[in-house]
Design a protein around this motif. Structure first.
Motif, mmCIF file in Angstrom:
data_model
loop_
_atom_site.group_PDB
_atom_site.id
_atom_site.type_symbol
_atom_site.label_atom_id
_atom_site.label_comp_id
_atom_site.label_asym_id
_atom_site.label_seq_id
_atom_site.Cartn_x
_atom_site.Cartn_y
_atom_site.Cartn_z
ATOM 1 N N GLY A 152 0.853 -1.181 0.000
ATOM 2 C CA GLY A 152 0.000 0.000 0.000
ATOM 3 C C GLY A 152 0.883 1.224 0.000
ATOM 4 O O GLY A 152 2.069 1.147 0.336
ATOM 5 N N ALA A 153 0.291 2.351 -0.411
ATOM 6 C CA ALA A 153 1.088 3.575 -0.465
ATOM 7 C C ALA A 153 0.164 4.769 -0.583
ATOM 8 O O ALA A 153 -0.982 4.645 -1.030
ATOM 9 C CB ALA A 153 2.023 3.521 -1.665
ATOM 10 N N GLY A 154 0.682 5.915 -0.184
ATOM 11 C CA GLY A 154 -0.157 7.101 -0.297
ATOM 12 C C GLY A 154 0.575 8.343 0.115
ATOM 13 O O GLY A 154 1.808 8.359 0.222
ATOM 14 N N GLY A 155 -0.195 9.387 0.350
ATOM 15 C CA GLY A 155 0.424 10.635 0.763
ATOM 16 C C GLY A 155 -0.541 11.799 0.659
ATOM 17 O O GLY A 155 -1.700 11.644 0.255
ATOM 18 N N ARG A 156 -0.003 12.958 1.021
ATOM 19 C CA ARG A 156 -0.796 14.195 1.043
ATOM 20 C C ARG A 156 -0.769 14.830 -0.338
ATOM 21 O O ARG A 156 0.225 14.714 -1.067
ATOM 22 C CB ARG A 156 -0.183 15.100 2.126
ATOM 23 C CG ARG A 156 -0.849 16.423 2.303
ATOM 24 C CD ARG A 156 -0.511 17.074 3.630
ATOM 25 N NE ARG A 156 -1.285 16.489 4.728
ATOM 26 C CZ ARG A 156 -2.589 16.657 4.899
ATOM 27 N NH1 ARG A 156 -3.303 17.369 4.039
ATOM 28 N NH2 ARG A 156 -3.205 16.105 5.924
ATOM 29 N N TYR A 157 -1.858 15.473 -0.711
ATOM 30 C CA TYR A 157 -1.918 16.127 -2.034
ATOM 31 C C TYR A 157 -2.650 17.461 -1.931
ATOM 32 O O TYR A 157 -3.596 17.704 -2.663
ATOM 33 C CB TYR A 157 -2.571 15.195 -3.071
ATOM 34 C CG TYR A 157 -3.816 14.498 -2.584
ATOM 35 C CD1 TYR A 157 -5.051 15.149 -2.508
ATOM 36 C CD2 TYR A 157 -3.762 13.166 -2.176
ATOM 37 C CE1 TYR A 157 -6.188 14.505 -2.053
ATOM 38 C CE2 TYR A 157 -4.886 12.512 -1.705
ATOM 39 C CZ TYR A 157 -6.094 13.193 -1.660
ATOM 40 O OH TYR A 157 -7.222 12.550 -1.191
ATOM 41 N N ASP A 158 -2.171 18.326 -1.008
ATOM 42 C CA ASP A 158 -2.785 19.640 -0.865
ATOM 43 C C ASP A 158 -2.671 20.383 -2.201
ATOM 44 O O ASP A 158 -1.625 20.349 -2.840
ATOM 45 C CB ASP A 158 -2.068 20.430 0.240
ATOM 46 C CG ASP A 158 -2.144 19.698 1.578
ATOM 47 O OD1 ASP A 158 -2.999 18.803 1.717
ATOM 48 O OD2 ASP A 158 -1.339 20.016 2.481
ATOM 49 N N GLY A 159 -3.755 21.017 -2.616
ATOM 50 C CA GLY A 159 -3.719 21.767 -3.882
ATOM 51 C C GLY A 159 -4.318 20.999 -5.048
ATOM 52 O O GLY A 159 -4.682 21.593 -6.066
ATOM 53 N N LEU A 160 -4.449 19.667 -4.908
ATOM 54 C CA LEU A 160 -4.945 18.888 -6.046
ATOM 55 C C LEU A 160 -6.436 19.132 -6.316
ATOM 56 O O LEU A 160 -6.859 19.235 -7.474
ATOM 57 C CB LEU A 160 -4.667 17.392 -5.812
ATOM 58 C CG LEU A 160 -5.102 16.455 -6.933
ATOM 59 C CD1 LEU A 160 -4.420 16.794 -8.256
ATOM 60 C CD2 LEU A 160 -4.805 14.997 -6.570
ATOM 61 N N VAL A 161 -7.223 19.256 -5.251
ATOM 62 C CA VAL A 161 -8.667 19.470 -5.449
ATOM 63 C C VAL A 161 -8.870 20.781 -6.211
ATOM 64 O O VAL A 161 -9.653 20.856 -7.176
ATOM 65 C CB VAL A 161 -9.424 19.500 -4.093
ATOM 66 C CG1 VAL A 161 -10.903 19.771 -4.294
ATOM 67 C CG2 VAL A 161 -9.235 18.179 -3.346
ATOM 68 N N LYS A 162 -8.117 21.804 -5.818
ATOM 69 C CA LYS A 162 -8.220 23.108 -6.486
ATOM 70 C C LYS A 162 -7.752 22.989 -7.941
ATOM 71 O O LYS A 162 -8.415 23.501 -8.860
ATOM 72 C CB LYS A 162 -7.362 24.119 -5.724
ATOM 73 C CG LYS A 162 -7.506 25.526 -6.232
ATOM 74 C CD LYS A 162 -7.136 26.526 -5.166
ATOM 75 C CE LYS A 162 -7.320 27.935 -5.721
ATOM 76 N NZ LYS A 162 -6.086 28.695 -5.649
ATOM 77 N N GLN A 163 -6.665 22.286 -8.116
ATOM 78 C CA GLN A 163 -6.124 22.108 -9.471
ATOM 79 C C GLN A 163 -7.130 21.415 -10.403
ATOM 80 O O GLN A 163 -7.138 21.634 -11.604
ATOM 81 C CB GLN A 163 -4.865 21.260 -9.333
ATOM 82 C CG GLN A 163 -3.968 21.186 -10.534
ATOM 83 C CD GLN A 163 -2.861 20.172 -10.252
ATOM 84 O OE1 GLN A 163 -2.247 20.167 -9.175
ATOM 85 N NE2 GLN A 163 -2.620 19.287 -11.191
ATOM 86 N N LEU A 164 -7.993 20.589 -9.806
ATOM 87 C CA LEU A 164 -8.993 19.880 -10.626
ATOM 88 C C LEU A 164 -10.290 20.680 -10.752
ATOM 89 O O LEU A 164 -11.298 20.156 -11.220
ATOM 90 C CB LEU A 164 -9.271 18.488 -10.026
ATOM 91 C CG LEU A 164 -8.117 17.489 -10.121
ATOM 92 C CD1 LEU A 164 -8.451 16.192 -9.399
ATOM 93 C CD2 LEU A 164 -7.773 17.205 -11.582
ATOM 94 N N GLY A 165 -10.268 21.925 -10.290
ATOM 95 C CA GLY A 165 -11.439 22.792 -10.482
ATOM 96 C C GLY A 165 -12.342 22.889 -9.262
ATOM 97 O O GLY A 165 -13.442 23.445 -9.348
ATOM 98 N N GLY A 166 -11.911 22.358 -8.125
ATOM 99 C CA GLY A 166 -12.724 22.418 -6.909
ATOM 100 C C GLY A 166 -12.243 23.497 -5.968
ATOM 101 O O GLY A 166 -11.371 24.306 -6.330
ATOM 102 N N PRO A 167 -12.793 23.524 -4.754
ATOM 103 C CA PRO A 167 -12.342 24.500 -3.768
ATOM 104 C C PRO A 167 -10.940 24.145 -3.257
ATOM 105 O O PRO A 167 -10.451 23.040 -3.523
ATOM 106 C CB PRO A 167 -13.381 24.342 -2.646
ATOM 107 C CG PRO A 167 -13.886 22.951 -2.793
ATOM 108 C CD PRO A 167 -13.805 22.594 -4.241
ATOM 109 N N ASP A 168 -10.344 25.068 -2.506
ATOM 110 C CA ASP A 168 -8.982 24.816 -2.023
ATOM 111 C C ASP A 168 -9.026 23.945 -0.773
ATOM 112 O O ASP A 168 -8.894 24.431 0.347
ATOM 113 C CB ASP A 168 -8.291 26.161 -1.737
ATOM 114 C CG ASP A 168 -6.792 25.989 -1.583
ATOM 115 O OD1 ASP A 168 -6.306 24.847 -1.770
ATOM 116 O OD2 ASP A 168 -6.114 26.988 -1.278
ATOM 117 N N VAL A 169 -9.232 22.657 -0.983
ATOM 118 C CA VAL A 169 -9.403 21.711 0.119
ATOM 119 C C VAL A 169 -8.185 20.782 0.143
ATOM 120 O O VAL A 169 -7.868 20.159 -0.872
ATOM 121 C CB VAL A 169 -10.708 20.894 -0.104
ATOM 122 C CG1 VAL A 169 -10.776 19.709 0.811
ATOM 123 C CG2 VAL A 169 -11.923 21.777 0.075
#
Ligand code: HAM
Length: 423
Positions: free
Chosen positions: A279-296
């Motif tokens: 398994g793997a993962g991580g933080r992606y601050d800014g991605l929701v905004k980059q995809l056209g959503g709010p800055d979440v």
């Protein structure tokens, strides 16, 4: 000649599927304890969703996606991972309006055109979890503890490796240091030479051994974190300590997707040959905004179900399919008719029931009951029908009990369930 499945695409057959059900059931149970709600998203998405989120210069986007033109010419892609689709759905359905923090998961198939090997398929399945709406370090630690708990409750043991990839503020400084280090090294692979120009961090993800030999001494991103990222990483580590989740810092880990910021992690095993990440993962601050959503802000992980299943299958104890509760051994046409109706009524009352429709000898039917793992056998022979009393045999203790056969069949079924419950 019979048509076979595609290379890298596998059936999960009865006998193996029980392991999958066990994994899925356990994962769902734990995810619900952490307040995660399930989302189901389509397998097909517009190609640009993945290009924009995973990154144009990643292996996944450059080499591995199943992308094709729809009949009307639009470019579609079979999802290679879960995060992009979940964020698209989160934005499109306005989920952020309902609750400021949302824990969402999805379980299902993902598609990557990789070279198939043990633990690496072209259609594989992920348990994919996203926590959206908080950038507190505590959320990172809690998410990793959730992943670790799934592994632990499955009875497996893996090691957790963590790193921080910094943010928009500290990445340029690291890129400069990395480029300085890479300057003049010309015998890198073609991909690395190209990525050095377009996306320097990506070179560290190269699988080529010759390239990796150079990267061993490359600058570590942890030495280039800005103050905020550094304290975030320190807080994550102390919260992991607080929860007694063991980890090792691995500053080489860059992950294969471009959207990561700050904390990244991998759950590593030595028991699956080349495919070490369960398994793997991580933080992606800014991605929701980059995809056209709010800055979440957001953080998540994906776990590979095939890899979990392989680890479970390597243990001696196999996960058995559920055994039959009651097997009805009916002898003679009249008893067969009666048993046929009883089976249906008992199933309606919640039991797993089986019988033999071939009216074979009692000995054969008992063998069949044994093979089916039956807890109880209800014997209906000619004598029993005459007396209107069947014999219920506990297959483990061999104890036998009389069961009255008269009256309304639905009521009879309920009283048998009651009786079995008490035995
Ligand atoms: P990933 O590291 O690409 O991350 O995949 C996560 C897990 O999926 C891997 O650790 C592995 O267990 C499994 N996996 C990946 N590719 C294959 C394959 N070809 N065959 C079998 N198993 C595979 C992601 O996909 C991110 N979306 C995780 C994430 C969620 N990050 C934030 N949120």
């Amino acid at each position: 000649m019979a048509v076979k499945a595609l290379k890298g695409f596998k059936d999960v057959v009865p006998g193996d599927v029980e392991t999958w059900q066990f994994i899925e059931g356990m994962a769902r149970d734990i995810l619900h304890r952490f307040g995660c709600a399930e989302i189901k998203t389509p397998i097909l998405e517009k190609t640009k969703l993945f290009k924009r989120s995973i990154g144009e210069t990643t292996d996944i986007v450059e080499k591995e996606m199943y992308t094709f033109a729809d009949r009307n010419g639009s470019s579609l892609t079979m999802r290679p991972e879960g995060t992009a689709s979940v964020l698209r759905a989160y934005i499109e359905n306005g989920l952020y309006q309902a609750k400021p923090i949302q824990n969402i998961y999805t379980i299902g198939p993902m598609f990557r055109h990789e070279r198939p090997q043990k633990g690496r398929l072209r259609q594989f399945h992920q348990i994919s979890v996203e926590v959206l709406g908080t950038d507190l370090p505590r959320a990172d630690a809690e998410l990793m503890a959730m992943a670790a708990l799934i592994i632990e409750e499955l009875g497996l043991s893996v090691s957790l490796e963590i790193n921080s990839l910094g943010c928009k503020k500290c990445r340029p400084g690291f890129n400069t240091a990395l480029l300085d280090y890479l300057a003049g090294i010309e015998d890198l692979c073609e991909d690395c030479l190209r990525r050095r120009e377009t996306n320097p961090l990506r070179v560290l993800d190269c699988k080529n051994e010759q390239c990796q030999a150079y990267y061993k001494d490359a600058p570590a991103i942890l030495d280039h974190l800005c103050g905020d990222c550094d304290s975030h990483f320190n807080a994550v580590k102390s919260d992991l300590d607080r929860l007694d989740v063991a980890y090792r810092v691995n500053h080489f880990m860059v992950r294969g997707l471009d959207y990561y910021t700050r904390t990244t992690f991998e759950l590593i095993t030595g028991d699956l040959g080349a495919q070490s990440a369960v398994g793997a993962g991580g933080r992606y601050d800014g991605l929701v905004k980059q995809l056209g959503g709010p800055d979440v802000p957001g953080i998540g992980f994906g776990m590979g179900m095939e890899r979990l299943a392989l680890l479970l299958e390597q243990r001696e104890e196999k996960i058995a399919p559920p055994g039959v509760d009651v097997f009805i051994a009916a002898l003679g046409a009249k008893a067969q008719d009666m048993a046929f109706e009883m089976c249906h009524k008992l199933r309606s009352s919640g039991l797993f029931v089986a019988m033999d429709y071939q009216d074979r000898a009692l000995k054969n039917q008992m063998k069949q009951a044994d093979k089916a793992g039956a807890d109880f056998v209800l014997i209906l022979g000619e004598d029993e029908l005459v007396k209107n009393v069947g014999i219920l045999r506990n297959m483990q203790s061999r104890d036998q009990y009389d069961v009255s056969l008269g009256g309304d069949l639905a009521e009879w079924a309920i009283s048998l369930v009651d009786m079995i419950d008490k035995l």
